[in-house]
Every structure is written in C-alpha cells, then in structure tokens.
Write an enzyme that holds these catalytic residues in place. Structure first.
Site, PDB file in Angstrom:
ATOM      1  CE  LYS A 206      -3.667   2.240   2.577  1.00 55.54           C
ATOM      2  NZ  LYS A 206      -4.644   2.182   3.662  1.00 55.54           N
ATOM      3  CD  GLU A 212       9.147  -5.796   7.301  1.00 56.33           C
ATOM      4  OE1 GLU A 212       8.872  -4.696   6.760  1.00 56.33           O
ATOM      5  OE2 GLU A 212       8.896  -6.042   8.489  1.00 56.33           O
ATOM      6  N   GLY A 266      -4.935  -1.951   4.824  1.00 55.21           N
ATOM      7  CA  GLY A 266      -4.087  -3.070   4.383  1.00 55.21           C
ATOM      8  C   GLY A 266      -4.737  -4.429   4.640  1.00 55.21           C
ATOM      9  NE  ARG A 267      -6.716  -3.904  10.737  1.00 52.02           N
ATOM     10  CZ  ARG A 267      -6.071  -2.757  10.914  1.00 52.02           C
ATOM     11  NH1 ARG A 267      -4.883  -2.586  10.381  1.00 52.02           N
ATOM     12  NH2 ARG A 267      -6.626  -1.786  11.615  1.00 52.02           N
ATOM     13  CD  GLU A 352      -2.047  -4.455  11.329  1.00 52.46           C
ATOM     14  OE1 GLU A 352      -0.845  -4.719  11.465  1.00 52.46           O
ATOM     15  OE2 GLU A 352      -2.575  -4.325  10.223  1.00 52.46           O
ATOM     16  CG  HIS A 383      -3.870 -36.057  16.559  1.00 57.40           C
ATOM     17  ND1 HIS A 383      -4.073 -37.271  17.180  1.00 57.40           N
ATOM     18  CD2 HIS A 383      -4.852 -35.937  15.633  1.00 57.40           C
ATOM     19  CE1 HIS A 383      -5.114 -37.871  16.627  1.00 57.40           C
ATOM     20  NE2 HIS A 383      -5.613 -37.086  15.688  1.00 57.40           N
ATOM     21  CE  LYS A 512       5.684  -0.761  10.035  1.00 56.77           C
ATOM     22  NZ  LYS A 512       4.725  -0.031   9.219  1.00 56.77           N
TER      23      LYS A 512
HETATM   24  O1  F6P Z   1       2.143  -4.171   9.933  1.00 57.37           O
HETATM   25  C1  F6P Z   1       1.716  -2.908   9.639  1.00 57.37           C
HETATM   26  C2  F6P Z   1       1.210  -2.758   8.232  1.00 57.37           C
HETATM   27  O2  F6P Z   1       1.051  -1.408   7.992  1.00 57.37           O
HETATM   28  C3  F6P Z   1      -0.078  -3.524   7.960  1.00 57.37           C
HETATM   29  O3  F6P Z   1      -1.188  -2.855   8.410  1.00 57.37           O
HETATM   30  C4  F6P Z   1      -0.007  -3.659   6.486  1.00 57.37           C
HETATM   31  O4  F6P Z   1      -0.913  -4.608   6.022  1.00 57.37           O
HETATM   32  C5  F6P Z   1       1.441  -4.069   6.318  1.00 57.37           C
HETATM   33  O5  F6P Z   1       2.132  -3.281   7.278  1.00 57.37           O
HETATM   34  C6  F6P Z   1       2.028  -3.855   4.952  1.00 57.37           C
HETATM   35  O6  F6P Z   1       1.997  -2.525   4.563  1.00 57.37           O
HETATM   36  P1  F6P Z   1       2.210  -2.103   3.052  1.00 57.37           P
HETATM   37  O7  F6P Z   1       1.124  -2.722   2.246  1.00 57.37           O
HETATM   38  O8  F6P Z   1       2.144  -0.603   3.048  1.00 57.37           O
HETATM   39  O9  F6P Z   1       3.554  -2.599   2.615  1.00 57.37           O
END
Ligand code: F6P
Length: 546
Positions: A206, A212, A266-267, A352, A383, A512
């Site tokens: 987003k 990452e 995002g979620r 979240e 199990h 972060k």
């Molecule tokens: O973990 C925090 C967060 O902002 C989530 O809400 C989101 O889904 C994820 O990081 C990834 O964010 P982006 O889509 O901006 O890379």
C-alpha cells in the site's frame, strides 16, 4: 451513542452472568428442545450454529440491547456510506465498495468511487488474462509459469490465504508463490525453485515503503537483472500500491501498476488489486465469485435485523466471552485443510484491528478489547493443542468450520471421518464427561476399583466450553468471500462496542522505528543509549558472526 444506557446494559449483563451461575450449556439444551433452531442462523447454504455457546435467549437479548445502545446500525451505515470513521488517519473505510456491483454508488468527498473500483478491477482482470493466456510473456518470450507476490501483512496474507484456500480453482494459470519475510531464507527458498525467464514478480505494498517488501523487491530485481539483464526487469515486474510516485521511482512501467486507495485498509485489501496474485492464479471469473460472496454478506449485514444478523451475533457472542466470561483467547479451527492460513489471516484482521487500548477520543478503554486469535486446521490440532482446550485451566472459545462436500472425489471415507471429528469435538467440548460418567466407562472396561479411583479424575472433561460451528456446502470462491466478510463485520461490531478505532495500527510503529535505529548498530556502528539487554544481545550476536 447513549452512554448511560450502554453502562446500564453492561451492568445488566454482569448481573445476568451471576444469574446464569452454574447453569451449563448442557442444562440449556436439556431445558429447551428447540435450542439448536433458535440459536442457528442461515445465509444461503451457510449455517452458523451458536447453540453450543453458554448463552440464553436473555443473554442474546441483552447483548443486542448493548449493540443498540452503541448505535451499531448508525455506525455501520456511516462506514458503508464513506464517512471518515478512521478518525486518527482521517480516512473512510470502504473495503465494502471493492465488492459493490458496478451500478452502485458510494461517495467519498462527494465522488462516486465505484466506477474507479471497477475500472481498476477490469485492468487487473485484463492483465491476469494476458499472463494466464501467455499473451504477456517474459523478456525471453517464455510463458510465465510462476508468479511471486512480494508483500507483507495485508499485502500478503489475503492473497496467500486465498490462493491456498482456492487451489482447486487454480488449474490452468501460473503457480502462485508468496514471499513476505525480510529473512533472506524466504526469498531464497522460493527463488531456488524458479526459472527467472518464466517468473513474474508482483510488488504489493500500500505504502511502497515497507522495508521488508522493498528489500525483497530489490533482491528479486537483482535476480532478474543478473540472469536476464537490466532491460528484462520491466517484463518481469508489476506493482500494486496507492503510492504511484514510489512505484515509478522503483522503475515499474505505468501499464503494470495497479492502484487502490487510502480508504482501503491493508488488512481489508485482498478484494482490491492486492488480490492480483489470486486473480492470476484462479482467473477473473472465480475472483468475481469471491467478490460476490463478500457483497452477499454486506447485504446481509446492512439489511438483516440485528436479531438474525450473523456477523453482529458473532461479534456479540465474542463480547460476551471476552468481557463477561473473561476468556482471553479465541481459536479458529477450520476442518478444511485448505483454510490452513485462515487463522493467520484472521490474526491480522482481528488483532491489528481490535488490539487497542484507547477509545476513539483517546481516553483509556475501561474493558478488555480484542482477544488473542489463533488456530490450526483440524484434525491436526486435535493431536497437538486440543488437550488444553478440553482439560486445561483456561477456557478458549472456538469457531469450527466445516464443508459438507470436499473437492476430492473418490477418496473413500476421508471427508466422513473429517466431518465426524469436527462434530465430535464440539459435542465433547459442550457435553464434557463427569467423574461419575468417567468411572462408569472405566468400570465397563473391567478395571478394578483402585484403578478406577486413580484414573477417574484424569478422565473428567469439564465440558461447558463454548464453540460456534460454521457449516457450508463447499469451499468455493464465493464461500471464501462470505467467510472473510463475515469476520470483517464481526470485528467491526466488536470495535463499535469497545468504542475503539478498528482501522488504524499505531501499535506497529514503535518496533519499526527502533529497528531502523538498530540497523546501523547490528551492522557495526556504535550507538549510545541502548538498554543493557539490547546492548548485551548485540554484542553476543556480533561475537558469534564469522
Ligand atoms: O504491519 C503494519 C502494516 O502497515 C499492515 O497494516 C499492512 O498490512 C502491512 O504493514 C504492509 O503494509 P504495506 O502494504 O504498506 O507494505
């Protein structure tokens, strides 16, 4: 919201809990032969059975009163019509518009966003079809056989969960892969199986700033450039983001950029272009079915009286468990192997969204908020951790999900055994086994009295442990859409009652920030002001590196 009415109903619920006293779910079934039909609700072929929760008609009536005191219907309508209910970020919350039919109207700042949603969806579908058919190929002219989604959190969990859930529908498209962790092992393990000339990367983010995702995207880019040359990069990448400027800066062509909007959390984004990896895997028609399932639940949520409104009832029974019974966790137990990532998906959706400690106005909450959500598919969990659910000292309510029909035919008794196990677990959790019953079983096995006295207490199941069963015909794309939307609206309902913002996630920021401060330290720089533990750990890890 009527604060004083809400406070009164809260007290009534506390008093009601006292009144329920030692009444067990078993007692409630014994007292009412119609309990199953009274506490089960349907949406097309989906049946949600709440009857094995320790709630009476009075409990539900009070919980519904609580929802009304919190103006749940008004809050819901505000969300659907695009009010900026995500107040800390000043945003509308409109994932529901992503699955709205083309002729509907949803206004954001006076503009109908539905035409834009469908225009973008059409672009995604066209791209998906071209990749699937081979019209769009890699730089060497090879057909794309593998698509790697690079994203994390909401930009990974939805499409990854969906691709696994709907794998029977991914028959004639490229294979989907997902890389999310910045741990190089994630990317490396996926790339080791792939041929660069046949691989397409989707960079899903987003913000297009998440460390990452950007680190993984740059490594993927190097992998392509190294084996096919820098000029090949354009043919092997596409991006999904709200940040067009950053996508362009990364070097991805405009015609390979798919947008969504800041009013999609995002979620809550798997319905948008973030679902591109899933669209390519299962095809646009199946993805449209997924959207239709979500929309079906939206219609149910907005138009069904609260008394029969499934996501509202899911939310309210969760409130009962969390706030009145004091249960801190909630298990999601799909007896549907392909829903293996569904608990992880719901962890982000629920934790979240509702892992919050202040009200919308910033004042501290006065009751517990979101539970710890976790789970694994049955029968595997039986199990592993079900021992604790049956006999441990903590009560953990659980959702059991089961299809009537498997996708596999000609596999003998597999599905019957699966179904029997699912139903047996909820029966055992509700019913339990008293000491007397346990001793009776041991006696029937021919054990002597001494052995019976010794083993008896170990064989007791307290029962009275709450479960909800969601039973459906088959895990189709439409069914997956329904499931995801049901849980989205459950989470929304609970957020309203707790008076929190279910749509921001400030709690992920501090870690972060500290990670960026520590990056130079782990790479060798000296930084003052670290706590003694962190300093000691850094020194230890550095000393172990060769
Ligand atoms: O973990 C925090 C967060 O902002 C989530 O809400 C989101 O889904 C994820 O990081 C990834 O964010 P982006 O889509 O901006 O890379």
């Amino acid at each position: 919201m009527d604060h004083s009415q809400a406070a009164t109903v809260w007290q009534d619920l506390e008093a009601h809990k006292q009144k329920l006293g030692a009444t067990t779910t078993r007692d409630l079934f014994a007292a009412d032969p119609d309990r199953f039909s009274k506490f089960s609700f349907s949406l097309d072929d989906v049946l949600v059975d709440f009857s094995k929760n320790r709630v009476s008609e009075e409990t539900l009536a009070l919980l519904l009163k609580l929802a009304r005191a919190h103006c749940i219907e008004t809050r819901r309508d505000e969300m659907f019509r695009g009010d900026a209910i995500n107040t800390t970020e000043g945003r509308s919350v409109l994932h529901t518009a992503l699955r709205a039919p083309a002729d509907s109207q949803v206004l954001v700042d006076g503009k109908n966003v539905v035409p834009d949603v469908h225009a973008e969806l059409d672009l995604c579908f066209a791209f998906a079809n071209k990749i699937r058919s081979g019209e769009l190929r890699g730089a060497t002219g090879d057909k794309i056989t593998d698509v790697v989604n690079i994203g994390i959190g909401g930009s990974d969990l939805g499409p990854a969960m969906g691709a696994r859930a709907l794998s029977p529908y991914a028959v004639d498209g490229p294979r989907p892969h997902f890389v999310s962790n910045v741990d190089g092992a994630d990317m490396s393990d996926v790339l080791s199986r792939l041929d660069p000339s046949r691989t397409l990367f989707l960079v899903s983010s987003k913000t297009f700033t998440t460390i990452e995702t950007m680190t993984n995207a740059h490594s993927a880019r190097q992998w392509i450039a190294k084996s096919l040359g820098e000029t090949a990069v354009g043919d092997h990448f596409a991006a999904i983001s709200t940040n067009i400027v950053a996508v362009e800066a990364f070097g991805i062509n405009k015609d390979r950029m798919f947008r969504f909007w800041d009013w999609v959390g995002g979620r809550y984004s798997m319905w948008s272009a973030i679902g591109l990896g899933l669209m390519i895997a299962i095809g646009p028609e199946n993805f449209s079915e997924f959207l239709a399932g979500g929309h079906e639940v939206d219609r149910h949520f907005v138009s069904t009286p609260l008394e029969q409104n499934i996501p509202v009832l899911m939310g309210l029974i969760g409130i009962w468990h969390r706030n009145f019974m004091g249960y801190a966790a909630h298990a999601v137990l799909p007896y549907d192997q392909r829903l293996g990532r569904f608990p992880a998906y719901l962890q982000q959706l629920d934790m979240e969204s509702n892992g919050k400690r202040v009200h919308l106005d910033g004042t501290p909450v006065t009751s517990d908020t979101g539970p710890l959500v976790w789970g694994e598919p049955g029968t595997n969990g039986q199990h592993a951790f079900y021992q604790l659910i049956h006999q441990g000292t903590s009560v953990i309510p659980g959702d059991f999900l089961i299809a009537a029909e498997p996708h596999e035919t000609g596999m003998g008794d597999h599905h019957a055994i699966l179904m029997a196990n699912c139903l047996a677990q909820t029966e055992a959790l509700m019913h339990g086994r008293s000491l007397e019953e346990a001793k009776g079983v041991l006696k029937a096995q021919g054990l002597d009295d001494k052995k019976i006295d010794l083993l008896g207490p170990h064989k007791v199941f307290p029962g009275n442990r709450p479960t909800t069963t969601i039973a459906y015909r088959k895990l189709t794309p439409r069914m997956l859409g329904r499931l995801v939307a049901l849980y989205e609206h459950k989470v929304f309902t609970q957020g309203v009652i707790w008076g929190i913002n279910s749509f921001d996630q400030w709690g992920v920021e501090l870690g972060k920030e500290l990670a960026s401060r520590l990056l130079p330290v782990v790479k060798g720089a000296n930084v003052e002001g670290l706590d003694a533990s962190t300093k000691g750990l850094v020194a230890h890890l550095k000393s172990l590196r060769s």
